[in-house]
Scaffold this motif. Structure first.
Motif, PDB file in Angstrom:
ATOM      1  N   ALA A   1       0.841  -1.210   0.000  1.00 60.39           N
ATOM      2  CA  ALA A   1       0.000   0.000   0.000  1.00 60.39           C
ATOM      3  C   ALA A   1       0.872   1.254   0.000  1.00 60.39           C
ATOM      4  O   ALA A   1       1.993   1.256   0.518  1.00 60.39           O
ATOM      5  CB  ALA A   1      -0.907   0.002   1.222  1.00 60.39           C
ATOM      6  N   GLU A   2       0.322   2.297  -0.587  1.00 62.77           N
ATOM      7  CA  GLU A   2       1.050   3.555  -0.654  1.00 62.77           C
ATOM      8  C   GLU A   2       1.299   4.080   0.767  1.00 62.77           C
ATOM      9  O   GLU A   2       0.405   4.037   1.605  1.00 62.77           O
ATOM     10  CB  GLU A   2       0.201   4.574  -1.421  1.00 62.77           C
ATOM     11  N   GLY A   3       2.535   4.526   1.022  1.00 63.46           N
ATOM     12  CA  GLY A   3       2.856   5.084   2.334  1.00 63.46           C
ATOM     13  C   GLY A   3       3.272   4.039   3.353  1.00 63.46           C
ATOM     14  O   GLY A   3       3.563   4.368   4.496  1.00 63.46           O
ATOM     15  N   ASP A   4       3.291   2.767   2.971  1.00 68.14           N
ATOM     16  CA  ASP A   4       3.678   1.713   3.919  1.00 68.14           C
ATOM     17  C   ASP A   4       5.186   1.476   3.828  1.00 68.14           C
ATOM     18  O   ASP A   4       5.652   0.522   3.199  1.00 68.14           O
ATOM     19  CB  ASP A   4       2.894   0.424   3.614  1.00 68.14           C
ATOM     20  N   LEU A   5       5.960   2.370   4.491  1.00 67.99           N
ATOM     21  CA  LEU A   5       7.417   2.325   4.339  1.00 67.99           C
ATOM     22  C   LEU A   5       8.012   1.057   4.929  1.00 67.99           C
ATOM     23  O   LEU A   5       8.802   0.369   4.291  1.00 67.99           O
ATOM     24  CB  LEU A   5       8.040   3.564   4.985  1.00 67.99           C
ATOM     25  N   TYR A   6       7.608   0.745   6.167  1.00 67.40           N
ATOM     26  CA  TYR A   6       8.132  -0.472   6.804  1.00 67.40           C
ATOM     27  C   TYR A   6       7.705  -1.705   6.013  1.00 67.40           C
ATOM     28  O   TYR A   6       8.482  -2.628   5.806  1.00 67.40           O
ATOM     29  CB  TYR A   6       7.609  -0.593   8.234  1.00 67.40           C
ATOM     30  N   GLY A   7       6.456  -1.695   5.619  1.00 71.18           N
ATOM     31  CA  GLY A   7       5.933  -2.842   4.868  1.00 71.18           C
ATOM     32  C   GLY A   7       6.734  -3.066   3.597  1.00 71.18           C
ATOM     33  O   GLY A   7       7.034  -4.204   3.242  1.00 71.18           O
ATOM     34  N   ALA A   8       7.099  -1.966   2.919  1.00 72.32           N
ATOM     35  CA  ALA A   8       7.850  -2.075   1.671  1.00 72.32           C
ATOM     36  C   ALA A   8       9.225  -2.701   1.927  1.00 72.32           C
ATOM     37  O   ALA A   8       9.708  -3.509   1.127  1.00 72.32           O
ATOM     38  CB  ALA A   8       8.002  -0.700   1.031  1.00 72.32           C
ATOM     39  N   GLN A   9       9.825  -2.340   3.073  1.00 75.36           N
ATOM     40  CA  GLN A   9      11.140  -2.921   3.399  1.00 75.36           C
ATOM     41  C   GLN A   9      11.039  -4.415   3.608  1.00 75.36           C
ATOM     42  O   GLN A   9      11.865  -5.199   3.147  1.00 75.36           O
ATOM     43  CB  GLN A   9      11.701  -2.265   4.655  1.00 75.36           C
ATOM     44  N   MET A  10      10.004  -4.797   4.338  1.00 77.99           N
ATOM     45  CA  MET A  10       9.821  -6.227   4.595  1.00 77.99           C
ATOM     46  C   MET A  10       9.500  -6.959   3.295  1.00 77.99           C
ATOM     47  O   MET A  10       9.984  -8.056   3.032  1.00 77.99           O
ATOM     48  CB  MET A  10       8.708  -6.417   5.640  1.00 77.99           C
ATOM     49  N   ARG A  11       8.700  -6.310   2.481  1.00 80.84           N
ATOM     50  CA  ARG A  11       8.307  -6.930   1.212  1.00 80.84           C
ATOM     51  C   ARG A  11       9.531  -7.170   0.326  1.00 80.84           C
ATOM     52  O   ARG A  11       9.622  -8.181  -0.367  1.00 80.84           O
ATOM     53  CB  ARG A  11       7.307  -6.017   0.516  1.00 80.84           C
TER      54      ARG A  11
END
Ligand code: FAD
Lengths: 215, 521
Positions: free
Chosen positions: A176-186
């Motif tokens: 999702a847009e703005g999910d910085l931590y999520g993007a790192q984990m992804r």
């Protein structure tokens, strides 16, 4: 921030932990009235309940609980198209403002860790090798690291971790847009190339000392 | 289509067409009817020590157990998590709070005896002997609940351009067309010698009577469909027939058309006068037990000779230890309550799924449906609202509470559940308008009860799949230490009060056996 600290103080002052006899499972102080509904799903010791798809919160630090509650609030987790159980959790924060989120996060942070029991089988030795890269962020003992936004994994239900790893992979979490931590984990999920690797790494995570204090 | 019909096949066919009435007659003939069962529970009188009982959850099941145990002299304490007694037996009236988890609603109905909404328990079939037995014993007044109404409507977006039809027209024509086909099949002599002579004549007469065919075996419409006009001081004008292929496109024949044939839905059904919560409330004046409210059970610990419960009350952790424990907490919630049960028993508790049903109720400023000849009963639609219900009570009064939806499909309930309470009402109105144009004009206010989101319930039932039931139900029907798992969940009838009371009597039987053994042993 101040509010959160005050809140922790007042909770520890007012509520003395219940006296626990040997045969009785571990619990902590009574949950404040207005947050009892969280425990209907997450369990009375916040230990998680697979029957209701709800993860173990008792192992998690205040900071991470707060980050995730804000994610639900902002629909970063549980937006349109998300699975029903994720949307169900999302709706649980609609009535909470930021202060209340701080308060409940602080309370969850004071819970005594109740480790989950393992349900997954696999190759722990292979998992240990795979985990090396995970450990950079989640810590060698899986206790998590606030600096990287990486949660504690030790003591979490393996069925939940498995479900989340699959979600990162297929983009239903972390995209999702703005999910910085999520993007790192992804970005890190590519290290686990198949289901078997996911299972192996989880079997290794299950070997961590789950009773250690949370950070 | 097979070319030959045997007697047995015919009976099967008659059975499914003639429904429960036909089956009933067969059962009588074969002597298969159940004997009238006693509703009395046998409990040995408590004497001396070991008389304390703690009951978890103040739903119908535990209220009945308490009632029986107190008659025998046991000391009971009930621990209830929510702010009300009754559990899943819920009737909503003016000013009531609907304790939806994380999103409570308030009911804005007018305050009048007939303006209530049975959010769960709606009907009682005649074979629910325990429910009816307690109603008799405790003086709960009953009235007829209208389960099927041939004047109610059938609407399907895929048939007749979505136009609603009277159920009687649909049913009469469906039977007529089917019978005409059967009649033609007889003409072409696909029936073998088994149906020669008298049998064949009877069969052909049966088919004509079943579908209201003419002497030639043709369906030319029937007054069963209702008259188009006249019939009093002017001659009755029959309705024309519907288009058969359109009729088949409607999904009504899949479920709704045979609804009132089913074991638990066949007429007549009953309801309690003034709201079905009268049923559990009838126990209360007879109980001495302390009922601790707002007390969520935190842990359940089996001891050598006792059961210890910890719970929250007024923000404090409290403990109670009793000789016996009856536990009706929905098993899928119990799975999140720390305990020291055996691994196998815990495995059983962890196997329960969540039933997802929901109802939406509207207060209508005028009982417009009664001016369309609809008095009670259910209309059917293929939209997610699934059913629209008209109250069986308060007929001819000005206002009424009507169900704008009763959804049984998980996906439909989940979809409504994800909406805000207002959005649910708006959506139900939008769909209902296809069944009753101008519907919205009559609506004054409304509420929704989404059972899988109700606090301390999280499901209309907590129930086992057939496989899990085979594996675990027997185990869960036995005590674990001095702890008995109860509730409709521990029966083959989850979602029915009879299941809750049967589980209560089953557990009392187990309990009785143990207490008797302890006395003689
Ligand atoms: C939509 C719907 C339609 C229905 N229709 C009919 C019908 O037409 N006819 C019919 O006969 N039956 C019907 N039923 C079924 C009927 O409502 C139930 O069978 C009956 O009410 C169950 O009673 P129980 O005591 O077994 O369980 P419950 O009433 O569920 O009691 C369990 C109690 O445990 C409490 N509890 C939960 N967690 C805790 C905790 N941690 N600590 C303490 N207490 C706790 C709950 O608050 C609740 O009060 C329907 C139910 C629903 C939902």
């Amino acid at each position: 921030m101040k509010k959160v600290v005050l809140c922790i103080l007042s909770l520890t002052l007012v509520l003395s932990p219940g006296i626990i006899c040997a045969a009785e499972p571990v619990t902590s102080q009574p949950t404040p009235e207005r947050f009892i509904y969280c425990t209907v799903c997450h369990g009375t010791a916040f230990q998680g309940n697979r029957s209701l798809d709800a993860p173990n919160l008792s192992i998690l630090g205040t900071w991470y609980v707060k980050v995730q509650l804000m994610n639900y609030k902002k629909m970063i987790r549980g937006g349109a198209g998300a699975k029903n159980h994720v949307q169900e959790m999302q709706q649980m924060v609609t009535a909470l403002d930021e202060d209340a989120i701080g308060e409940v996060s602080a309370f969850v942070g004071t819970m005594k860790s109740t480790p989950a029991s393992s349900t997954i089988f696999g190759d722990s030795a292979r998992g240990a090798k795979l985990y090396q890269s995970c450990g950079t962020c989640h810590g060698a003992d899986g206790l998590g690291n606030e600096t990287f936004g990486a949660p504690r994994l030790a003591g979490q239900h393996d069925w939940y971790l498995e479900r989340e790893l699959v979600s990162y992979r297929n983009g239903s979490r972390g995209a999702a847009e703005g999910d910085l931590y999520g993007a790192q984990m992804r970005a890190s999920i590519s290290m686990l190339e198949d289901e078997e690797s996911i299972r192996d790494v989880l079997v290794y995570i299950n070997t961590f000392n789950q009773t250690l204090n949370k950070n | 289509m097979p070319r030959h019909y045997s007697r047995r096949q015919l009976l099967q066919w008659v059975g499914s067409a003639g429904g429960s009435a036909a089956l009933y007659q067969v059962s009588v003939a074969l002597g298969l009817l159940p004997l009238t069962r006693s509703v009395k529970a046998q409990v040995v009188k408590a004497r001396g020590e070991r008389r304390s009982v703690v009951l978890l959850g103040a739903g119908l099941c535990n209220l009945a157990i308490t009632y029986e145990l107190e008659k025998a002299g046991f000391d009971c304490t009930i621990i209830e998590a929510s702010g009300r007694i009754g559990g899943r037996n819920l009737t909503v009236r003016s000013g009531d709070v609907i304790d939806e988890i994380g999103q409570p609603q308030k009911c804005e109905f007018d305050d009048a005896p007939h303006l209530y909404f049975n959010a769960s328990v709606a009907r009682i079939p005649a074979h629910h002997h325990l429910v009816l037995g307690y109603c008799r014993e405790l003086g709960v007044e009953l009235e007829v609940f209208i389960t099927e109404n041939r004047h109610a409507l059938v609407q399907d977006d895929n048939a007749y351009c979505g136009r609603p039809l009277q159920m009687r027209e649909y049913v009469a024509d469906a039977r007529g067309f089917m019978s005409e086909l059967m009649s033609k099949a007889i003409d072409t002599r696909v029936f073998d010698a088994e149906f020669s002579g008298e049998d064949a004549e009877r069969l052909s007469a049966f088919i004509r009577a079943y579908g209201d065919l003419d002497k030639q075996g043709r369906y030319k419409g029937s007054d069963r469909a209702g008259y188009a006009s006249g019939g009093m001081t002017t001659p009755a004008i029959k309705k024309g027939t519907l288009d058969f292929s359109e009729l088949l496109k409607s999904n009504f024949w899949r479920r709704g058309m045979h609804w009132a044939e089913a074991q638990d839905y066949a007429a007549p059904l009953m309801q309690a006068v003034g709201g079905n919560d009268k049923i559990f409330k009838a126990f209360l004046p007879h109980l001495k037990a302390r009922i601790v409210m707002g007390a969520q059970v935190q842990t359940v610990t089996l001891k050598e000779e006792a059961v210890q419960i910890s719970y929250n009350e007024d923000g404090q952790r409290k403990h109670i230890t009793a000789d016996y424990c009856f536990n009706s907490i929905p098993a899928n919630i119990m799975n999140g309550i720390p305990n020291n049960f055996s691994k196998n028993y815990r495995g059983g508790l962890a196997s329960f799924g969540r039933g997802k049903l929901m109802k939406i109720a509207f207060q209508m400023k005028e009982r417009f449906w009664e001016r369309q000849d609809i008095y009670g009963g259910i209309s059917w639609t293929n939209q997610p609202i699934e059913q629209i219900w008209y109250p069986s009570h308060g007929i001819n009064k000005q206002k009424g509470i009507m169900l704008g939806s009763y959804a049984w499909t998980n996906a439909h309930s989940e979809w409504f559940g994800r909406m805000t309470p207002q959005a649910r009402l708006d959506e139900a109105i939008r769909q209902g308008t296809k069944v009753h144009p101008n519907y919205a004009d009559y609506i004054e206010n409304g509420v929704s009860v989404i059972w899988h989101r109700m606090n301390h319930q999280l499901g209309c039932t907590s129930s086992l799949s057939p496989e899990a039931r085979n594996k675990y139900l027997k185990l869960l029907q036995k005590p674990e230490g001095r702890h008995y798992m109860v509730g409709d969940q521990i029966s083959y009838q989850p979602g029915w009060q009879e299941g809750a009371l049967s589980a209560a009597h089953h557990a009392l039987h187990e309990f009785n056996t143990r207490v008797q053994l302890a006395k003689t042993g």
